[in-house]
Scaffold this motif. Structure first.
Motif, PDB file in Angstrom:
ATOM      1  N   LYS A 117      39.749  -8.739 -35.445  1.00 18.28           N
ATOM      2  CA  LYS A 117      40.080  -9.985 -36.136  1.00 18.28           C
ATOM      3  C   LYS A 117      41.178  -9.812 -37.179  1.00 18.28           C
ATOM      4  CE  LYS A 117      37.013 -12.356 -33.935  1.00 18.28           C
ATOM      5  NZ  LYS A 117      37.420 -13.382 -32.973  1.00 18.28           N
ATOM      6  N   VAL A 118      41.307  -8.627 -37.765  1.00 20.48           N
ATOM      7  CA  VAL A 118      42.316  -8.425 -38.804  1.00 20.48           C
ATOM      8  C   VAL A 118      43.507  -7.642 -38.253  1.00 20.48           C
ATOM      9  CG1 VAL A 118      42.791  -7.469 -41.077  1.00 20.48           C
ATOM     10  CG2 VAL A 118      40.568  -8.507 -40.608  1.00 20.48           C
TER      11      VAL A 118
ATOM     12  N   MET B 205      39.588   0.545 -40.055  1.00 22.04           N
ATOM     13  CA  MET B 205      40.753  -0.233 -40.471  1.00 22.04           C
ATOM     14  C   MET B 205      41.941   0.673 -40.807  1.00 22.04           C
ATOM     15  SD  MET B 205      39.457  -3.158 -40.171  1.00 22.04           S
ATOM     16  CE  MET B 205      40.703  -4.219 -40.895  1.00 22.04           C
TER      17      MET B 205
ATOM     18  N   LYS C 133      44.117  -7.202 -35.113  1.00 20.91           N
ATOM     19  CA  LYS C 133      44.523  -7.831 -33.847  1.00 20.91           C
ATOM     20  C   LYS C 133      44.630  -6.830 -32.690  1.00 20.91           C
ATOM     21  CE  LYS C 133      45.069 -11.653 -36.170  1.00 20.91           C
ATOM     22  NZ  LYS C 133      43.932 -12.575 -36.210  1.00 20.91           N
TER      23      LYS C 133
ATOM     24  N   LEU D  78      34.746  -5.403 -35.461  1.00 18.23           N
ATOM     25  CA  LEU D  78      35.090  -6.749 -35.964  1.00 18.23           C
ATOM     26  C   LEU D  78      36.436  -6.789 -36.704  1.00 18.23           C
ATOM     27  CD1 LEU D  78      33.966  -9.712 -36.285  1.00 18.23           C
ATOM     28  CD2 LEU D  78      33.299  -9.010 -38.579  1.00 18.23           C
TER      29      LEU D  78
END
Lengths: 221, 258
Positions: free
Chosen positions: B120-121, B169, B123, B116
């Motif tokens: 979404k962050v 991340m 990209k 996710l």
């Protein structure tokens, strides 16, 4: 004994009821979701607006709102919502009134759903770097919708029955036809029973189906 | 693929990564953080210990601004912590966080949990994100559970997924807020092992924990907090064998001798 029914377009009237209900349901789901987003959002002005809207609108009788759309919006302010014959103007005004009214209840059903989502879910989403809209749209609302299927089903059933108020501004749905039939025929009980049965046919499966959906999509924790 | 992921770390390979200067915070009348000064170097593993209510978790949560502070400053990689909005979201993406209660997204599969943020962050495209997610799940030993939902996993497995989700991340620093406190005893080690491996790989880590064994074996430094203050900082050897403050001596005597 049901012979007189052949003189009336019963199915057509209920079809109008269904159209009113479906269009209003979609509209109030959208507007109600936006209201709920405002009510849980970080912007004080939007929070204030959402709270004021819900508390004012849900406390006004639907009849007053529907009559206002016709007498106030249409006849005084000239709003016709892009239609030009009376029938479609009144239909659209009724949908607008139903949306304005029902969205307040959708908002509250959703907000109770949002309250079932543990605060850690939003914290984890924020910690990943998602912005407010993403936290709400990707993590909180999907879980809130799943746990508010039951309350939303109640709102939908109430909405289907509330479409009868549209008769007040002459929309040719089931309740208006009922009034017409009662005036013309000496069959009060039978006519009421037929109309009541028609609504049960619409609402009962809706409730059962959404109850099943609610169980199916429930978030396990 | 490599072009995207490597660039960030090259900028400054040494120096202080997280700096807190005279940080104060109140919860109502309770002064929960009192003049906290703390510097964490790149690659350092700092374990924060102390009695319940000493402000350890709050301290941890201020570093990615899940808790706001009343005064003082926090900088991460030389940049002060932004107040709100996009800049704050961007910074949080660089700071991994692991919670006591796991907080995996309950409506998403394990794999979706780990992709996710990447999609979404960061990209990234979905395929690349899934590849990385599966590699990370493999690294923390839960690759076989990728298609399951969090509620179908044990606590230890969920926490390892949560670590993978944070690692996806590519964070500069990882915060652990009592990561083993909600676990059954037999599951604590599987999580600690993953954290120890992470420490060996050179990840900068701030770990709030009650696991003294982990502090001894993996920490570069132990920070002892009590009543909202940092009372003592030392290497694990020094701290556990020869604590200087009475408060720390008292704390250790209560937890070590049984």
């Amino acid at each position: 004994m049901f012979d007189f029914l052949e003189d009336y377009d019963l199915l057509g009237a209920f079809w109008t009821t269904v159209q009113l209900a479906v269009l209003s349901a979609v509209g109030s789901l959208i507007w109600g979701t936006l209201l709920a987003a405002m009510r849980v959002g970080p912007v004080p002005l939007m929070r204030g607006f959402g709270t004021a809207y819900v508390n004012i609108v849900r406390n006004i009788p639907l009849t007053v709102i529907i009559l206002f759309t016709s007498l106030g919006l249409n006849q005084t302010l000239g709003v016709s919502l892009g239609a030009d014959d009376f029938e479609s103007i009144n239909f659209r005004l009724a949908v607008l009134g139903l949306i304005l009214y029902t969205s307040a209840f959708v908002c509250e059903a959703l907000r109770s759903g949002i309250n079932t989502v543990p605060v850690g879910q939003a914290e984890a989403a924020r910690a990943l770097g998602l912005n407010f809209n993403q936290v709400l749209g990707l993590v909180v609302l999907p879980q809130a919708f799943r746990s508010s299927v039951g309350p939303l089903a109640n709102v939908l059933i109430a909405l289907i029955k509330n479409t009868t108020v549209a008769a007040a501004i002459g929309v040719a749905e089931a309740a208006l036809l009922m009034k017409e039939m009662i005036e013309n025929e000496a069959q009060l009980l039978l006519i009421s029973a037929v109309i009541a049965f028609g609504f049960v046919v619409l609402t009962l499966p809706t409730g059962l189906f959404l109850g099943w959906v609610g169980k199916k999509v429930a978030v396990k924790r | 693929m490599t072009e995207v992921s490597v660039a960030k770390e090259d900028v400054a390979a040494t120096g202080d990564l997280v700096v807190l200067k005279s940080v104060n915070k109140h919860f109502g009348a309770l002064h929960v953080l009192q003049d906290i000064d703390l510097t964490i170097a790149r690659g350092e593993v700092v374990v924060v210990i102390g009695p319940s209510g000493s402000g350890k978790s709050t301290l941890c949560r201020t570093i990615n601004r899940l808790e706001t502070i009343d005064s003082g400053s926090i900088t991460i990689d030389g940049k002060p912590l932004p107040e709100e909005g996009k800049a704050l979201a961007r910074l949080r993406a660089d700071v991994g966080m692991v919670f006591q209660s796991f907080n995996l997204f309950a409506h998403k599969t394990v794999l979706e949990n780990v992709t996710l943020g990447q999609v979404k962050v960061r990209k990234k495209d979905k395929k690349e994100a899934e590849e990385r997610a599966r590699a990370l799940l493999d690294r923390v030993g839960v690759a076989a559970q990728a298609e399951k939902y969090p509620a179908q996993l044990s606590g230890g497995q969920q926490q390892r997924v949560a670590i993978a989700r944070a690692l996806a991340m590519e964070p500069k620093v990882m915060l652990f807020d009592e990561p083993t406190s909600a676990l059954d005893p037999e599951m604590i080690n599987e999580v600690l092992e993953v954290m120890q491996q992470l420490a060996r790989d050179g990840m900068t880590m701030i770990v709030v924990t009650h696991e003294m064994g982990f502090a001894r074996s993996a920490a570069n430094r132990v920070v002892f907090m009590a009543d909202g203050r940092i009372v003592e900082q030392a290497t694990p050897d020094q701290f556990f064998s020869n604590p200087r403050s009475d408060r720390a001596k008292d704390f250790l005597s209560k937890i070590l001798h049984h």
